[in-house]
Motif scaffolding. Structure first.
Motif, PDB file in Angstrom:
ATOM      1  N   LEU A 140       0.857  -1.152  -0.107  1.00 32.97           N
ATOM      2  CA  LEU A 140      -0.173   0.203  -0.085  1.00 32.97           C
ATOM      3  C   LEU A 140       0.849   1.362   0.128  1.00 32.97           C
ATOM      4  N   TYR A 141       2.068   1.229   0.690  1.00 35.13           N
ATOM      5  CA  TYR A 141       2.736   2.436   0.762  1.00 35.13           C
ATOM      6  C   TYR A 141       3.482   2.408  -0.693  1.00 35.13           C
ATOM      7  N   ALA A 142       4.173   1.247  -1.127  1.00 36.04           N
ATOM      8  CA  ALA A 142       4.742   1.261  -2.568  1.00 36.04           C
ATOM      9  C   ALA A 142       3.924   2.045  -3.568  1.00 36.04           C
ATOM     10  N   ILE A 143       2.669   1.744  -3.696  1.00 33.40           N
ATOM     11  CA  ILE A 143       1.745   2.043  -4.631  1.00 33.40           C
ATOM     12  C   ILE A 143       1.239   3.572  -4.419  1.00 33.40           C
ATOM     13  N   GLY A 144       1.707   4.190  -3.146  1.00 27.18           N
ATOM     14  CA  GLY A 144       1.078   5.452  -2.902  1.00 27.18           C
ATOM     15  C   GLY A 144      -0.050   5.790  -2.430  1.00 27.18           C
ATOM     16  N   VAL A 145      -0.774   4.489  -1.882  1.00 21.06           N
ATOM     17  CA  VAL A 145      -2.134   4.760  -1.143  1.00 21.06           C
ATOM     18  C   VAL A 145      -1.965   4.987   0.171  1.00 21.06           C
ATOM     19  N   TYR A 146      -1.041   4.352   1.039  1.00 14.47           N
ATOM     20  CA  TYR A 146      -1.141   4.536   2.238  1.00 14.47           C
ATOM     21  C   TYR A 146      -1.016   5.955   2.987  1.00 14.47           C
ATOM     22  N   GLU A 147       0.021   6.655   2.367  1.00  9.60           N
ATOM     23  CA  GLU A 147       0.015   8.141   2.664  1.00  9.60           C
ATOM     24  C   GLU A 147      -1.099   8.786   2.773  1.00  9.60           C
ATOM     25  N   PRO A 148      -1.961   9.113   1.599  1.00  9.00           N
ATOM     26  CA  PRO A 148      -3.139   9.747   1.655  1.00  9.00           C
ATOM     27  C   PRO A 148      -4.074   9.215   2.605  1.00  9.00           C
ATOM     28  N   ALA A 169      -3.258   9.029  12.548  1.00 12.39           N
ATOM     29  CA  ALA A 169      -2.348   8.236  12.939  1.00 12.39           C
ATOM     30  C   ALA A 169      -2.664   6.809  13.579  1.00 12.39           C
ATOM     31  N   GLY A 170      -4.015   6.904  14.265  1.00  8.36           N
ATOM     32  CA  GLY A 170      -4.883   5.394  14.209  1.00  8.36           C
ATOM     33  C   GLY A 170      -4.689   4.651  13.444  1.00  8.36           C
ATOM     34  N   ILE A 171      -4.597   4.796  12.392  1.00 13.14           N
ATOM     35  CA  ILE A 171      -4.662   3.683  11.145  1.00 13.14           C
ATOM     36  C   ILE A 171      -3.353   2.909  11.065  1.00 13.14           C
ATOM     37  N   SER A 172      -2.270   3.614  12.045  1.00 18.26           N
ATOM     38  CA  SER A 172      -1.130   2.964  12.022  1.00 18.26           C
ATOM     39  C   SER A 172      -0.787   1.685  12.809  1.00 18.26           C
ATOM     40  N   VAL A 173      -2.161   1.576  13.508  1.00 19.41           N
ATOM     41  CA  VAL A 173      -2.040   0.582  14.646  1.00 19.41           C
ATOM     42  C   VAL A 173      -2.063  -0.922  13.873  1.00 19.41           C
ATOM     43  N   PRO A 174      -2.777  -1.043  13.247  1.00 22.10           N
ATOM     44  CA  PRO A 174      -2.776  -2.367  12.578  1.00 22.10           C
ATOM     45  C   PRO A 174      -1.344  -2.740  12.186  1.00 22.10           C
ATOM     46  N   LEU A 175      -1.173  -3.828  11.795  1.00 24.78           N
ATOM     47  CA  LEU A 175       0.053  -4.544  11.372  1.00 24.78           C
ATOM     48  C   LEU A 175       0.447  -3.873   9.894  1.00 24.78           C
ATOM     49  N   THR A 176      -0.738  -3.358   9.101  1.00 23.05           N
ATOM     50  CA  THR A 176      -0.260  -2.642   7.841  1.00 23.05           C
ATOM     51  C   THR A 176       0.391  -1.477   8.197  1.00 23.05           C
ATOM     52  N   GLY A 177       0.274  -0.717   9.314  1.00 21.30           N
ATOM     53  CA  GLY A 177       1.278   0.420   9.567  1.00 21.30           C
ATOM     54  C   GLY A 177       2.487  -0.173   9.922  1.00 21.30           C
ATOM     55  N   PHE A 178       2.923  -1.067  10.348  1.00 21.44           N
ATOM     56  CA  PHE A 178       4.172  -1.761  10.425  1.00 21.44           C
ATOM     57  C   PHE A 178       4.886  -1.907   9.132  1.00 21.44           C
ATOM     58  N   GLY A 179       4.111  -2.530   8.101  1.00 21.91           N
ATOM     59  CA  GLY A 179       4.634  -2.776   6.820  1.00 21.91           C
ATOM     60  C   GLY A 179       4.738  -1.265   6.174  1.00 21.91           C
ATOM     61  N   ALA A 180       3.963  -0.409   6.290  1.00 18.68           N
ATOM     62  CA  ALA A 180       4.063   0.883   5.804  1.00 18.68           C
ATOM     63  C   ALA A 180       5.195   1.624   6.361  1.00 18.68           C
ATOM     64  N   ALA A 181       5.538   1.494   7.472  1.00 22.12           N
ATOM     65  CA  ALA A 181       6.682   2.053   8.137  1.00 22.12           C
ATOM     66  C   ALA A 181       7.992   1.381   7.471  1.00 22.12           C
ATOM     67  N   ILE A 182       8.036   0.161   7.368  1.00 29.79           N
ATOM     68  CA  ILE A 182       9.050  -0.573   6.455  1.00 29.79           C
ATOM     69  C   ILE A 182       9.205   0.144   5.174  1.00 29.79           C
ATOM     70  N   GLY A 183       8.100   0.249   4.345  1.00 29.20           N
ATOM     71  CA  GLY A 183       8.097   0.969   3.201  1.00 29.20           C
ATOM     72  C   GLY A 183       8.762   2.300   2.992  1.00 29.20           C
ATOM     73  N   LYS A 184       8.188   2.834   4.096  1.00 26.14           N
ATOM     74  CA  LYS A 184       8.671   4.470   4.166  1.00 26.14           C
ATOM     75  C   LYS A 184       9.920   4.655   4.513  1.00 26.14           C
ATOM     76  N   GLY A 185      10.584   3.780   5.528  1.00 26.00           N
ATOM     77  CA  GLY A 185      11.732   3.754   5.738  1.00 26.00           C
ATOM     78  C   GLY A 185      12.916   3.479   4.738  1.00 26.00           C
ATOM     79  N   VAL A 186      12.485   2.326   3.856  1.00 24.78           N
ATOM     80  CA  VAL A 186      13.377   2.288   2.899  1.00 24.78           C
ATOM     81  C   VAL A 186      13.584   3.245   1.743  1.00 24.78           C
ATOM     82  N   ARG A 187      12.166   3.804   1.583  1.00 24.02           N
ATOM     83  CA  ARG A 187      12.188   4.829   0.599  1.00 24.02           C
ATOM     84  C   ARG A 187      13.034   5.941   0.695  1.00 24.02           C
ATOM     85  N   SER A 188      12.898   6.465   2.258  1.00 25.23           N
ATOM     86  CA  SER A 188      13.977   7.658   2.627  1.00 25.23           C
ATOM     87  C   SER A 188      15.240   7.201   2.601  1.00 25.23           C
TER      88      SER A 188
END
Lengths: 123, 152, 344
Positions: A46-54, A61-80
């Protein structure tokens, strides 16, 4: 009233992800362990295809609580990390972005394992 | 000897289905509530004065603490039998997996017990999360090279 | 005239259940048979540090209780046959290490109770020198959860077909009567046994073991009655070990079709141990301690008081390992039979 407008979308988003996961558990032979793995990978995707950020900006911020948020954090970290350091960022980004969560879980898991004993299951 | 198809038919006939509506409703309510709690904590941390990145991190850590503590006190499994995916999918489920494995394997030693088993359930999540990240990193890196025109 | 039977062994020796004891944990005490248990520990720990040792200790308590009832000591026992659910049967070996009695360890998953009684009576039948033998079967919910499923505090949901591994032990002392003057004439008797076959359960679903084992139970019952001269109506009960609701329903369907009448006298230890109205056991109890403790606390007293006269008792075992399940192998079932009768 304002607070309800802030919280309701988060509630619905978190509920929906759990709802879908439960649907998979109940209706297919997919085990909970696979659900967790799938959820994390979905977060990265979701982060990679640019859906998560919007979604994050829209729901909060509450939507980062499910493990999708964990995945998105990984995606964001790799990107930056790639933006900053180039190719080496592919290797460093994921773990550094998820380090706080992993470290907290390991630390607390260890401490509680020392301090507490398991109790037998009750029906 | 009974035919396998006959056996399969009997198993199918008598195995009760999951109570999908009940399970999913509970999962929705619990999952929603935990995320809402996360949002409230985020608001609290922002109000105290943390920036958005730190507040987000603190929310995750707080919920991990909560999940681990409830596990250690012995209540998590009693809640999760009702909440199902509602407590599994939020980061509380991750904390429960780590803590329950660690507590359970304490009897086999600090290194050979806790050390080995603590990653039993959490390991796959970390592994495939990181692997997906690496895959994304490679694609993104190639994409940046192409954008800068230095790939070909 | 003796009729030669290939699968069924009719015992010529007069072997009696001279003593027996049931021990359990919190949930077992809370169940409908709880009052009849000789001992129960509400913490399920039996004073031990680990769940594995708790199972060993529970077995020890059960065996000692059974011995004490008849004022017997360890040295009176000629042979001990025991089994449990832990890897390499270690709960039995550790628990019984101090007893100093010749020991045979058996593993038949949840069929261990019947298997050990069958093995012990075969030993006793073959050697006159064996006067008194003991059989012990244990299972512990926490030890089994750790070994076969998830950590105890892990938050998961159990399928509705899943069963609850009981924390229970059953100990049995068998004695041989030789001649009319021998004691124990008022004790229930084990008069025949038939080993089970390995039967494909047609499912690889680890949370539906009752369903998988039902076919082994059905084949054993059909085999028994095709070979024996007896008919189901000669029996008070056909007792299965731990088929639970799902397995019992399947078995009844098969019996209704292939051995009409037998389904009406079928009952299952897995459905007797807990009160499923107040205890959330899902499909019922499982684990080899289930049939052992229900036999010791319920059926043997009924036989001894002559409230019932004859039962077929078949503990049902689900043969699988965590590895075989992960590799997608089917669960295989086994159901050895013993025939128990009230004192004449």
């Amino acid at each position: 009233m304002d607070i309800i407008y802030t919280l309701l979308p988060v509630f619905v988003f978190g509920g929906l992800i759990s709802f879908i996961a439960q649907l998979f558990i109940d209706l297919t032979a997919v085990t909970p362990a696979r659900i967790l793995v799938f959820t994390v990978c979905l977060g990265v995707l979701l982060y990679a295809i640019g859906v998560y950020e919007p979604l994050y900006n829209m729901f909060g911020a509450g939507i980062s609580v499910p493990l999708t948020g964990f995945g998105a954090a990984i995606g964001k970290g790799v990107r930056s990390a790639v933006d900053e350091k180039g190719a080496i960022g592919i290797l460093t980004g994921g773990l550094s972005a998820s380090s706080s969560g992993i470290t907290a879980a390991l630390l607390l898991g260890f401490i509680f394992a020392i301090l507490f004993k398991t109790r037998s299951k009750r029906m | 000897m009974m035919e396998t198809s006959y056996k399969k038919k009997l198993i199918k006939k008598h195995t009760p289905h999951s109570r999908v509506l009940r399970d999913c409703t509970l999962a929705f309510l619990f999952g929603g509530a935990i995320c809402t709690l996360g949002e409230l904590l985020y608001m609290l941390y922002s109000y105290i004065g943390f920036d958005s990145e730190k507040s987000g991190m603190l929310v995750t850590v707080s919920l991990i603490f909560l999940g681990a503590l409830v596990t250690a006190l012995g209540f998590f499994d009693n809640i999760a039998r009702y909440s199902g995916a509602g407590t599994l999918v939020p980061v509380t489920g991750f904390a429960n997996a780590v803590t329950s494995e660690a507590m359970d394997s304490r009897s086999e030693g600090l290194v050979t017990g806790i050390g080995v088993k603590i990653f039993n359930v959490a390991g796959p999540v970390i592994l495939y999360g990181i692997l997906s990240g690496v895959l994304y990193g490679i694609i993104y890196y190639v994409y940046t090279l192409i954008q800068r025109g230095s790939f070909f | 005239m003796e009729i030669y039977m290939k699968k069924i062994t009719v015992l010529k020796s007069d072997i009696r259940f001279i003593s027996y004891a049931a021990v359990g944990g919190y949930e077992e005490r809370r169940g409908p048979l709880g009052e009849k248990f000789d001992f129960s520990d509400p913490t399920d720990r039996f004073g031990q540090d680990t769940w594995e040792l708790a199972e060993s200790e529970m077995g020890k308590v059960a065996l000692n209780t059974a011995l004490t009832k008849m004022k017997l000591s360890h040295s009176d026992i000629d042979l001990l046959v025991a089994g449990d659910l832990q890897n390499q049967c270690v709960a039995s070996s550790i628990g019984l290490s101090g007893f100093g009695i010749p020991f045979v360890g058996v593993y038949g998953a949840c069929s261990t109770c019947t298997e050990s009684l069958m093995t012990l009576s075969a030993f006793m039948e073959s050697s006159e020198a064996l006067k008194i033998g003991a059989a012990l079967t244990t299972s512990h919910n926490s030890a089994a959860e750790r070994q076969f499923r998830m950590p105890i505090e892990y938050g998961g949901q159990r399928a509705r077909s899943a069963q609850w591994t009981s924390t229970a032990a059953g100990a049995f002392i068998l004695g041989r009567r030789s001649g009319i003057d021998s004691p124990w004439s008022e004790k229930p008797k084990i008069s025949a046994f038939m080993p089970g076959k390995i039967v494909d359960g047609a499912t690889a679903d680890g949370s539906n073991m009752g369903g998988a084992m039902a076919f082994a139970a059905a084949e054993s019952i059909l085999d028994y009655f095709s070979e024996s001269e007896e008919r189901p109506r000669d029996y008070d009960y056909i007792v299965t070990g731990d088929l639970g609701q799902v397995g019992s329903d399947i078995l009844k369907d098969i019996l209704r079709e292939k051995l009409p009448g037998a389904e009406n006298i079928h009952t299952d230890c897995g459905l007797l141990l807990y009160d499923r109205e107040i205890q959330d056991a899902h499909s019922g109890a499982s684990g080899c301690g289930t049939s052992a403790s229900v036999l010791a606390s319920h059926f043997l007293p009924l036989l001894e008081s002559k409230k019932i006269n004859k039962i077929l008792f078949l503990s049902t075992g689900a043969l699988m390992s965590p590895q075989s399940l992960l590799q997608g192998q089917n669960i295989f079932g086994i159901a050895p039979i013993i025939k128990l009768t009230s004192p004449d």
